[in-house]
Design a protein around this motif. Structure first.
Motif, mmCIF file in Angstrom:
data_model
loop_
_atom_site.group_PDB
_atom_site.id
_atom_site.type_symbol
_atom_site.label_atom_id
_atom_site.label_comp_id
_atom_site.label_asym_id
_atom_site.label_seq_id
_atom_site.Cartn_x
_atom_site.Cartn_y
_atom_site.Cartn_z
ATOM 1 N N UNK A 49 0.808 -1.228 0.000
ATOM 2 C CA UNK A 49 0.000 0.000 0.000
ATOM 3 C C UNK A 49 0.837 1.272 0.000
ATOM 4 N N UNK A 50 2.061 1.221 0.538
ATOM 5 C CA UNK A 50 2.908 2.408 0.601
ATOM 6 C C UNK A 50 3.432 2.819 -0.772
ATOM 7 N N UNK A 51 3.292 1.949 -1.781
ATOM 8 C CA UNK A 51 3.746 2.262 -3.130
ATOM 9 C C UNK A 51 2.588 2.546 -4.078
ATOM 10 N N UNK A 52 1.388 2.570 -3.552
ATOM 11 C CA UNK A 52 0.217 2.822 -4.372
ATOM 12 C C UNK A 52 -0.117 4.315 -4.406
ATOM 13 N N UNK A 53 -1.134 4.642 -5.194
ATOM 14 C CA UNK A 53 -1.721 5.970 -5.116
ATOM 15 C C UNK A 53 -2.560 6.061 -3.847
ATOM 16 N N UNK A 54 -2.931 7.272 -3.483
ATOM 17 C CA UNK A 54 -3.736 7.445 -2.279
ATOM 18 C C UNK A 54 -5.097 6.780 -2.440
ATOM 19 N N UNK A 55 -5.672 6.864 -3.641
ATOM 20 C CA UNK A 55 -6.967 6.224 -3.873
ATOM 21 C C UNK A 55 -6.843 4.707 -3.800
ATOM 22 N N UNK A 56 -5.741 4.163 -4.307
ATOM 23 C CA UNK A 56 -5.540 2.726 -4.234
ATOM 24 C C UNK A 56 -5.350 2.243 -2.812
ATOM 25 N N UNK A 57 -4.664 3.035 -2.011
ATOM 26 C CA UNK A 57 -4.456 2.650 -0.614
ATOM 27 C C UNK A 57 -5.726 2.785 0.203
ATOM 28 N N UNK A 58 -6.698 3.546 -0.299
ATOM 29 C CA UNK A 58 -7.960 3.670 0.426
ATOM 30 C C UNK A 58 -8.645 2.318 0.557
ATOM 31 N N UNK A 59 -8.405 1.410 -0.403
ATOM 32 C CA UNK A 59 -8.985 0.075 -0.313
ATOM 33 C C UNK A 59 -8.497 -0.658 0.926
ATOM 34 N N UNK A 60 -7.182 -0.543 1.203
ATOM 35 C CA UNK A 60 -6.646 -1.173 2.413
ATOM 36 C C UNK A 60 -7.194 -0.501 3.664
#
Length: 274
Positions: free
Chosen positions: A218-229
């Motif tokens: 998650x630390x390498x994703x976009x902010x929107x992608x990390x919202x899933x986690x």
């Protein structure tokens, strides 16, 4: 017969309705984010004791500082490279009329007809063969390719509308192709470039599917992608989820407010040329 006054009234009502449909969800999220963590707010009820600390709590628990840096790196890798490719291709296809340009332009436009979701599995296999899975390049490189078709379409439309007299005058003054592009056409393309850059920034910042499929960390994703986690961890805590979503939305809203005059100028220019 419809009068001009009736037309203006109808247009105003439609704009007000669209504004309400846009603003009400944001207001609802903001009010919800101020309730006590773990509670279940009902409607647009303002809390008796607003919990402003929910935003700092969501900032810490969602690790927003790391995500902000990751999203910034991804955007800086995608938007400048995409703008450069789209601008030069749009200038060549829209103003220089290069040989075979019509066929090449039609081929590029086919990329807009391909559903984005249908490319996810091939992209996964390609990134895996290149050894780029779970890296930010796995997001950056596909996004550049996905943004090019629309970007070329947008910039070609701008350069095709520039009067050829400007080019003729510049060539009489001794300007070659590069100087013609750099000093004559590029300054005129600032509104179109800014609008395209803003659209690409929003799309890259809010990219969710590629970030989730191609990157596990998650630390390498976009902010929107990390919202899933973050949603998986706080899926039942609506308050913190709304606070985290607002934090993710804030940068795009700020960038849009800064660049909105260029966005409106480009849209108005397109309306006049049409």
């Amino acid at each position: 017969m419809i009068t001009s006054r009736t037309r203006r009234t109808t247009s105003t009502l439609m704009l007000l309705m669209m504004m309400v449909l846009t603003v009400v969800p944001l207001v609802s999220m903001f009010v919800t984010a101020l309730h006590a963590p773990g509670s279940q707010p009902a409607g647009l009820t303002w809390p008796e004791d607003p919990h402003w600390g929910n935003f700092s709590l969501a900032w810490d628990q969602a690790n927003v500082e790391v995500l902000l840096r990751s999203s910034t790196l991804i955007v800086l890798g995608v938007v400048p490279a995409s703008l450069l490719l789209c601008t030069m291709a749009g200038f060549g296809l829209g103003h220089l009329r290069v040989p075979g340009g019509a066929a090449l332009y039609a081929l590029i436009l086919l990329g807009m007809a391909i559903p984005f979701e249908s490319t996810v599995i091939p992209l996964y296999e390609q990134m895996q063969s290149l050894g780029l899975l779970n890296t930010r390049l796995a997001i950056v490189l596909p996004l550049i390719g996905l943004f090019v078709p629309f970007g070329v379409f947008w910039m070609r439309g701008h350069f095709a509308s520039v009067p050829p007299d400007l080019t003729d005058a510049a060539r009489i003054d001794g300007a070659n192709g590069w100087r013609l592009f750099r000093y004559v056409h590029l300054p005129l393309a600032v509104p179109a470039l800014t609008t395209l850059g803003l659209l690409q920034f929003i799309n890259a910042w809010n990219q969710f599917l590629l970030a989730v499929v191609l990157v596990d960390d998650p630390a390498k994703r976009t902010m929107a992608g990390a919202l899933g986690a973050f949603q998986g961890e706080h899926g039942t805590d609506i308050v913190l989820l709304c606070a985290g979503a607002l934090l993710i939305m804030t940068p795009t809203v700020v960038v849009f407010l800064i660049l909105q005059r260029y966005f409106v100028r480009a849209l108005l220019a397109g309306a006049v040329k049409g």
